[in-house]
Design an enzyme around this catalytic site. Structure first.
Site, mmCIF file in Angstrom:
data_model
loop_
_atom_site.group_PDB
_atom_site.id
_atom_site.type_symbol
_atom_site.label_atom_id
_atom_site.label_comp_id
_atom_site.label_asym_id
_atom_site.label_seq_id
_atom_site.Cartn_x
_atom_site.Cartn_y
_atom_site.Cartn_z
ATOM 1 N NE ARG A 7 7.092 -28.189 -40.227
ATOM 2 C CZ ARG A 7 7.017 -29.504 -40.165
ATOM 3 N NH1 ARG A 7 8.113 -30.238 -40.326
ATOM 4 N NH2 ARG A 7 5.885 -30.106 -39.929
ATOM 5 C CB SER A 34 11.170 -32.653 -40.910
ATOM 6 O OG SER A 34 11.777 -33.854 -41.178
ATOM 7 C CD GLU A 55 23.060 -33.259 -37.955
ATOM 8 O OE1 GLU A 55 24.110 -33.785 -37.497
ATOM 9 O OE2 GLU A 55 21.989 -33.887 -38.076
ATOM 10 C CG PHE A 80 20.300 -31.979 -34.628
ATOM 11 C CD1 PHE A 80 20.611 -32.516 -33.381
ATOM 12 C CD2 PHE A 80 19.122 -32.370 -35.227
ATOM 13 C CE1 PHE A 80 19.765 -33.428 -32.766
ATOM 14 C CE2 PHE A 80 18.264 -33.287 -34.626
ATOM 15 C CZ PHE A 80 18.591 -33.824 -33.386
ATOM 16 C CG HIS A 106 11.257 -29.691 -35.941
ATOM 17 N ND1 HIS A 106 11.133 -29.317 -37.247
ATOM 18 C CD2 HIS A 106 10.567 -30.845 -35.806
ATOM 19 C CE1 HIS A 106 10.381 -30.204 -37.899
ATOM 20 N NE2 HIS A 106 10.018 -31.140 -37.049
ATOM 21 N NE ARG A 164 6.366 -31.059 -36.111
ATOM 22 C CZ ARG A 164 5.126 -31.414 -35.786
ATOM 23 N NH1 ARG A 164 4.569 -30.937 -34.683
ATOM 24 N NH2 ARG A 164 4.434 -32.229 -36.540
#
Lengths: 311, 272
Positions: A7, A34, A55, A80, A106, A164
């Site tokens: 990421r 993030s 989203e 998501f 993630h 991540r």
């Protein structure tokens, strides 16, 4: 060795693209930090859009921008981006084949302490099933940077699965990323071929060392593009193997393992060991603990291969 | 008859013929937004054969994609597709899919069908137009029942937040949805108050008076710093007596007899 999460590599590569191509826009849904579009926002704030915790809206907005000629990079957690917004991805990005790059952080177990609600273990299956969708999961910094640049030049929808969890550098300076081309990481002497993607490339490399101590020397191939998959490479190695191993930080249902089996079942039937999560949700924990518990650590991988070889 | 009214009449006739031919489609909601589409294509939008395939121009998103027959009929009135092709509606191999697909047909500006997404896509187009510094406008038609979808309000929030004064939404307010009266299935009133709460300019007018629709849309364009919603008061099944205000005609095709009666009521050329 320096470790870096994919990421982070994505965030840096995207910010670089912002400087080079005015047509690139970035979208986030309250995960600017993030999911790593913050750096893009720093260098091109007028082209960064935070849609808030929405989203579904974000994906459709990205589609609308793409329909007007923009190259839309939409970011969120894999859960998501692929799950909550599935209908939007399928019907408004996939069906009209719009130039939207869904960059999902993630993924897999890398949502660690957040637990099962945030650990996407089904996203490859979902995204792979969308006609025309390209699905990419890079394994290290260099591959991620090149992949982000490449997908920005490719016309059409892409799902980029990011993590991540920091990983070591696997590819060297001679590396060249190409959509749909698998990468041979280690050419082994045993008639076993391992096909790994994302974080599990690193775990597989470590497993190779453990296996070597027991006289087993499989070939290791990095499948960064899960769709379209490198059929010829798979057939070439599967055809010479006693068995093959698929390795993914994802459910064994519908992911990389399934994609490989779809190729081998019709072209070169071969026994396959599916390493991935076994139809279960994840849970909170440290990444190393989760890998161990769900059978994805180097040690567990080596154990299962030894066991499978003995069958 | 004014030429716009003539276009609307011809569209209604084509809508019925297409749905009859396919024995599939949504006549009620197609007939209720016919005059809105006529106003858009023959008075509001800058769209013609020369700019049809441009990536950037005025655009329309038919968010209530099930009214596809009305959109195709409008594109035929503009001369972008032939009346002959209209009769391929929903048939195998046709570009005129049951719900519109932008990849198949020039003039379809977004693929729609799964309800509640069109307004979001319009937000994306408006943001892109603002970035590019051009003054193209983006138009959306939503059903009133469609406003039950949560994503509509995510998009409404974003459009208000970004002050998208290049966005104009028509709500086809016919009061009915597939299962019956909206007020009984899941009430969405007050629509105006809801959009106003998200910082929209809220207007309302007769959704079957084409001249008024054009005038109100022009007025909306003069409103800066806010997106505008026009709540267009419409009648589901408008123009065909036995379809008007009947929820049964949401997604049902007329038989031969019903088609003949409908066409007779609509008048125009009696070429059937």
């Amino acid at each position: 060795m320096n470790k870096k999460a994919t990421r982070d590599s994505f965030g840096e590569a995207l910010a670089q693209l912002a400087l080079e191509n005015e047509n690139v826009v970035a979208l986030s849904a309250d995960l600017t930090g993030s999911a790593r579009t913050a750096q893009f926002k720093e260098v091109a704030p007028e082209r960064h859009f935070n849609l808030g915790i929405a989203e579904a809206n974000m994906i459709s907005v990205a589609a609308g921008m793409a329909a007007n000629g923009k190259i839309s990079f939409a970011s969120s957690f894999a859960m998501f981006a692929s799950g909550r917004a599935y209908d939007q991805v399928r019907n408004m990005v996939g069906y009209p084949h719009l130039n939207v790059k869904i960059c999902a952080s993630h993924s897999g177990l890398s949502a660690v302490e957040n637990g099962a609600t945030h650990q996407a273990l089904e996203d490859i299956a979902l995204m792979r099933a969308v006609p025309g969708m390209t699905v990419i999961q890079p394994c290290d910094d260099r591959e991620t940077r090149q992949a982000i640049r490449t997908v920005s030049e490719y016309e059409g929808p892409v799902y980029v699965r990011l993590s991540r969890e920091p990983v070591e550098e696997i590819n060297d300076e001679s590396y060249h990323f190409e959509i749909g081309r698998g990468v041979i990481i280690h050419e082994g002497s045993s008639p076993i071929a391992m096909f790994a993607t994302g974080c599990l490339v690193q775990q597989s490399l470590k497993a190779l060392k453990l296996l070597k101590q027991q006289g087993i020397d499989p070939t290791l191939i990095n499948i960064h593009t899960i769709k379209p998959i490198d059929e010829e490479l798979i057939v070439r190695y599967a055809g010479e193997s006693d068995f093959i191993v698929s390795l993914e930080e994802h459910s064994v249902m519908g992911g990389l393992g399934s994609a490989i089996a779809e190729v081998t079942a019709s072209r070169c039937p071969v026994r396959q060991l599916f390493i991935g999560t076994q139809d279960v949700y994840g849970e909170s924990g440290r990444f190393d603990q989760l890998l161990e518990k769900y059978g994805l650590s180097a040690e567990k991988i080596a154990e299962r291969i030894v066991e499978f070889a003995g069958k | 008859m004014e030429s716009r009214e003539r276009h609307a009449l011809n569209m209604r006739r084509n809508i019925l013929k297409m749905i009859h031919r396919a024995q599939s489609g949504h006549p009620g909601g197609s007939l209720s937004c016919t005059d809105i589409l006529t106003a858009l294509y023959f008075g509001i939008m800058n769209i013609n054969e020369d700019n049809l395939n441009d990536v950037q121009r005025d655009k329309l998103i038919l968010s209530k994609g099930h009214a596809s027959a009305a959109l195709y009929a409008a594109l035929a009135e503009k001369g972008f597709i032939s009346e002959e092709e209209l009769m391929s509606y929903s048939r195998i191999g046709s570009r005129l899919q049951g719900h519109p697909n932008m990849n198949e047909l020039g003039g379809v500006d977004m693929s729609t069908g799964s309800l509640g997404m069109g307004l979001s896509a319009a937000v994306g187009m408006c943001l892109a137009n603002k970035l590019d510094g051009n003054d193209f406008r983006t138009y959306v038609i939503c059903g009133d029942g469609e406003l039950q979808e949560g994503q509509i309000w995510e998009a409404a929030m974003a459009a208000g937040y970004y002050r998208l004064d290049n966005l104009l939404l028509f709500v086809d307010h016919n009061g009915l949805q597939g299962d019956g009266c909206i007020s009984e299935v899941m009430n969405i009133e007050s629509i105006g108050a809801k959009f106003a709460a998200f910082n929209w300019n809220v207007l309302s007018c007769d959704g079957h008076d084409i001249d008024v629709l054009i005038e109100v849309a022009r007025y909306a364009a003069s409103c800066k710093t806010m997106p505008t919603v026009i709540i267009a008061e419409t009648v589901k099944g408008k123009g065909v007596s036995f379809m008007e205000d009947q929820p049964d005609w949401h997604g049902k095709a007329p038989n031969d007899e019903q088609l003949a009666q409908a066409l007779a009521e609509l008048g125009g050329d009696s070429d059937e």
